[in-house]
Design an enzyme around this catalytic site. Structure first.
Site, PDB file in Angstrom:
ATOM      1  N   ASP A  96      -4.740  -8.299   1.482  1.00  0.00           N
ATOM      2  CA  ASP A  96      -4.594  -9.753   1.326  1.00  0.00           C
ATOM      3  C   ASP A  96      -5.311 -10.233   0.071  1.00  0.00           C
ATOM      4  OD1 ASP A  96      -3.388  -9.630   3.847  1.00  0.00           O
ATOM      5  OD2 ASP A  96      -5.241 -10.147   4.880  1.00  0.00           O
ATOM      6  N   GLU A 130       3.382   1.808   2.907  1.00  0.00           N
ATOM      7  CA  GLU A 130       4.515   0.877   2.875  1.00  0.00           C
ATOM      8  C   GLU A 130       5.547   1.315   1.845  1.00  0.00           C
ATOM      9  OE1 GLU A 130       1.562  -2.747   4.264  1.00  0.00           O
ATOM     10  OE2 GLU A 130       2.176  -2.573   2.156  1.00  0.00           O
ATOM     11  N   ASN A 142       0.853  -1.180   0.000  1.00  0.00           N
ATOM     12  CA  ASN A 142       0.000   0.000   0.000  1.00  0.00           C
ATOM     13  C   ASN A 142       0.898   1.242   0.000  1.00  0.00           C
ATOM     14  OD1 ASN A 142       0.802   0.506   2.720  1.00  0.00           O
ATOM     15  ND2 ASN A 142      -0.915  -0.668   3.514  1.00  0.00           N
TER      16      ASN A 142
END
Length: 335
Positions: free
Chosen positions: A281, A213, A210
């Site tokens: 995920d 990150e 994302n």
């Protein structure tokens, strides 16, 4: 070459075999009803209504791949405790192979508990608190050796590996080296979904971070589209990778592939978001299967975006069915 229909692409996804290695987490949801204010402090009094336990962390990646029909194995460590037993049972009931899921008598299964509250006149539950019981002690050396041995034999048997790194305890440098070494030897692609520094995974095939990150890895904030595109291009070179898909919440996703212009995807579906838990995920699982199925990266990213738009409208870590994904795509394409 004719571009396959979405239905054909999903049918190909169901033929793939995937190994998910990472931090195994149980997501616990406690549902309550608010009834007044405590006499001890200015806090609501919550009355217990129900409890629900669902697979989270790396196990949510596995469930999302399995929801599209793929054959899935999980590798990691849980505690030899009631929650660990429940987590294994739920995975097995979903048809996920758990022979490489090891139990440690000396640790607890990492659990994230979310407290939800509603009212007599308000049936909608809202999250009011999250309590993490996360096992951050390094995995025992003997279990690490067992994991490494299992990876050596398992990786050649699957079509791809997904590393789900929640920076809890499973994915250390030795495990990363083992995964990448055996994946290269067997010519198997590796997808990385990491909450930490992405440079720990040199030359993995696909990354699905994302934006925070990405900012953490690069050490700078990204304020504009130009800064985002420069960051994506820099990551391709820095990580020596083929695909970087940056998820950006309500701003959608941005795809970067070597030699191609950036491809931006607006958030699909309506703006009704119930719970964003686990959407990343879903993206890593679906994109991995889409690329294995032969979809070009932009079309694979669109499939992942559609799946993510489904799960954020469900409570807690959730999965998207093929029919739900097709409905989102049909709406996006106006068919």
């Amino acid at each position: 070459m004719t571009t396959p229909s979405w239905q054909d692409a999903l049918a190909q996804c169901a033929r793939q075999r995937v190994l998910v290695i990472g931090d195994m987490v149980a997501d616990e949801h406690i549902f309550t009803r608010a009834s007044g204010v405590s006499r001890e402090a200015p806090l609501p009094v919550l009355h217990y209504v129900d409890r629900k336990l669902v697979p989270g962390g790396a196990t949510n990646v596995a469930r999302n791949a399995r929801a599209l029909g793929a054959e899935v194995w999980v590798t990691g460590v849980i505690g030899n405790d009631p929650i660990g037993h429940d987590l294994r049972q739920m995975l097995e009931e979903d048809g996920i192979h758990c022979s490489d899921l090891l139990a440690d008598n000396g640790r607890a299964t990492s659990t994230k508990t979310r407290i939800w509250a509603g009212g007599d006149q308000q049936p909608v539950q809202q999250q009011v608190c999250r309590l993490d019981r996360v096992e951050r002690e390094p995995v025992a050396a003997e279990l690490c050796r067992q994991v490494a041995t299992g990876l050596e034999s398992r990786i050649p048997q699957v079509d791809a590996v997904v590393v789900a790194d929640y920076e809890i305890s499973m994915i250390d440098d030795a495990i990363i080296e083992t995964v990448l070494q055996h994946a290269r030897a067997a010519d198997r692609p590796v997808t990385v979904d990491s909450h930490g520094n992405l440079t720990r995974f040199p030359a993995a095939n696909t990354f699905t971070p994302n934006q925070p990150e990405v900012e953490f890895t690069l050490g700078r904030t990204l304020e504009t589209r130009e800064e985002l595109e420069e960051a994506g291009t820099s990551l391709l070179e820095m990580l020596q990778t083929q695909v970087v898909l940056i998820t950006r919440g309500s701003e959608g996703m941005s795809l970067f592939t070597a030699g191609a212009t950036p491809y931006h995807i607006a958030a699909l579906g309506d703006d009704r978001i119930t719970d964003p838990t686990g959407a990343g995920d879903t993206v890593s699982a679906v994109l991995t299967l889409a690329l294995l199925a032969g979809l070009p990266p932009p079309r694979g990213a669109m499939l992942a975006a559609a799946a993510a738009s489904v799960v954020v409208r469900k409570l807690g870590a959730a999965v998207a069915s093929p029919d739900e994904i097709l409905a989102v795509l049909a709406s996006a394409e106006g068919t």
